[in-house]
Design an enzyme around this catalytic site. Sequence first.
Site, PDB file in Angstrom:
ATOM      1  N   GLY A 141       0.817  -1.202   0.000  1.00 37.55           N
ATOM      2  CA  GLY A 141       0.000   0.000   0.000  1.00 37.55           C
ATOM      3  C   GLY A 141       0.849   1.250   0.000  1.00 37.55           C
ATOM      4  N   LYS A 151       2.317  -5.565   3.576  1.00 38.73           N
ATOM      5  CA  LYS A 151       1.902  -6.689   4.411  1.00 38.73           C
ATOM      6  C   LYS A 151       1.692  -7.936   3.554  1.00 38.73           C
ATOM      7  CE  LYS A 151      -2.916  -5.082   4.484  1.00 38.73           C
ATOM      8  NZ  LYS A 151      -4.053  -4.666   5.348  1.00 38.73           N
ATOM      9  N   TYR A 170     -15.008   0.503 -17.072  1.00 41.41           N
ATOM     10  CA  TYR A 170     -14.218   1.649 -16.628  1.00 41.41           C
ATOM     11  C   TYR A 170     -13.511   2.220 -17.844  1.00 41.41           C
ATOM     12  CZ  TYR A 170     -11.552   4.124 -12.924  1.00 41.41           C
ATOM     13  OH  TYR A 170     -11.024   5.064 -12.065  1.00 41.41           O
ATOM     14  N   GLY A 196      -6.432   1.412 -10.079  1.00 44.43           N
ATOM     15  CA  GLY A 196      -5.561   0.827  -9.064  1.00 44.43           C
ATOM     16  C   GLY A 196      -5.893  -0.627  -8.799  1.00 44.43           C
ATOM     17  N   ASP A 248      -5.415  -2.231  -6.194  1.00 38.13           N
ATOM     18  CA  ASP A 248      -6.006  -2.395  -4.866  1.00 38.13           C
ATOM     19  C   ASP A 248      -7.525  -2.273  -4.939  1.00 38.13           C
ATOM     20  OD1 ASP A 248      -5.636   0.331  -5.578  1.00 38.13           O
ATOM     21  OD2 ASP A 248      -5.714   0.957  -3.488  1.00 38.13           O
ATOM     22  N   ARG A 249      -8.015  -1.336  -5.768  1.00 30.94           N
ATOM     23  CA  ARG A 249      -9.463  -1.192  -5.934  1.00 30.94           C
ATOM     24  C   ARG A 249     -10.059  -2.410  -6.633  1.00 30.94           C
ATOM     25  NH1 ARG A 249     -10.330   4.273  -8.984  1.00 30.94           N
ATOM     26  NH2 ARG A 249     -12.542   3.844  -8.512  1.00 30.94           N
ATOM     27  N   ASP A 272     -13.115   1.911   1.305  1.00 22.63           N
ATOM     28  CA  ASP A 272     -11.761   1.696   1.833  1.00 22.63           C
ATOM     29  C   ASP A 272     -11.251   3.027   2.374  1.00 22.63           C
ATOM     30  OD1 ASP A 272      -9.277   0.724   2.449  1.00 22.63           O
ATOM     31  OD2 ASP A 272      -8.534   0.735   0.390  1.00 22.63           O
ATOM     32  N   THR A 311      -5.101   5.910   3.283  1.00 25.41           N
ATOM     33  CA  THR A 311      -4.454   7.146   2.849  1.00 25.41           C
ATOM     34  C   THR A 311      -5.410   7.969   2.006  1.00 25.41           C
ATOM     35  OG1 THR A 311      -2.306   6.038   2.863  1.00 25.41           O
ATOM     36  CG2 THR A 311      -2.465   8.115   1.663  1.00 25.41           C
ATOM     37  N   THR A 322     -10.448  26.531  16.636  1.00 18.52           N
ATOM     38  CA  THR A 322      -9.904  26.198  15.317  1.00 18.52           C
ATOM     39  C   THR A 322      -9.745  24.683  15.164  1.00 18.52           C
ATOM     40  OG1 THR A 322      -8.775  28.317  15.134  1.00 18.52           O
ATOM     41  CG2 THR A 322      -7.949  26.528  13.752  1.00 18.52           C
TER      42      THR A 322
END
Length: 244
Positions: A13, A18, A84, A91, A93-94, A114, A117, A172
């Site tokens: 990632g 991992k 798509y 990606g 990962d997607r 997900d 990040t 703030t």
Amino acid sequence: MQEDIEVVVIDIGNTTIKSAEVRDGQFSNQKYWKSTEDLLNFYSTEFLAISTVRDHVEKLKGQFQNPRILVLDPSLALPIRLAYDTIETLGIDRIALSVGANHLFPGQNNLVIDLGTCATLDLVDDKGVFRGGTISPGLSMRMKAMAHYTSNLPDISNEWQKIPEQTLGQSTKTCLLNGSLKGLLYEINGTLETLKQDFASLNIILCGGDAQFFESRIKAHIFAGSKIVELGIYRIWKHQSNIS
């Protein structure tokens, strides 16, 4: 070779590397690594299936031209169909998340959220077609960006859980918390409401490092998907094995 390992699935990632060992379709021995070199040296004789979102897919392919190593990319034959426009930019990962969701809940409309990040929402419909989704800054990125691109706003990314939540921020920091945490939450819930107009029955699968902060806040019944990336990587690897 470690005994009975079918394949080692590897998820590289943006912030972590991992791996998990698969035996008869079951996942075990999840490990975190400082570098891909350490990982690949440790599993030098195993079958490996690698998903990476970093900018070294071709490097990995070139460096490890080994028939036992599969570096995933969108050009591979997949157990789902991709509707798509720019598949080459999608990606992996997607894709892996979507494959995992479709395997867990076949014949259903699945929305994978997900929260890492970046925050991604991706839909696989009941025909097993990836229909697209959204990408936006993740929780920490939102907080860091406001501090980075302004002169006086503080970075609350390491302390936000200690900041009291208020409907209207009275400092703030509470205003920054509202803009980051609640802004992302409203974005997710708003997307869900919009999608429900076209998909009456929608499974919500939640995963990622920040998922725990949103599980009780999202206005829908959700399934936790802690191993869904690994499952998707495995199912893609298995698909290649079945067609080769």
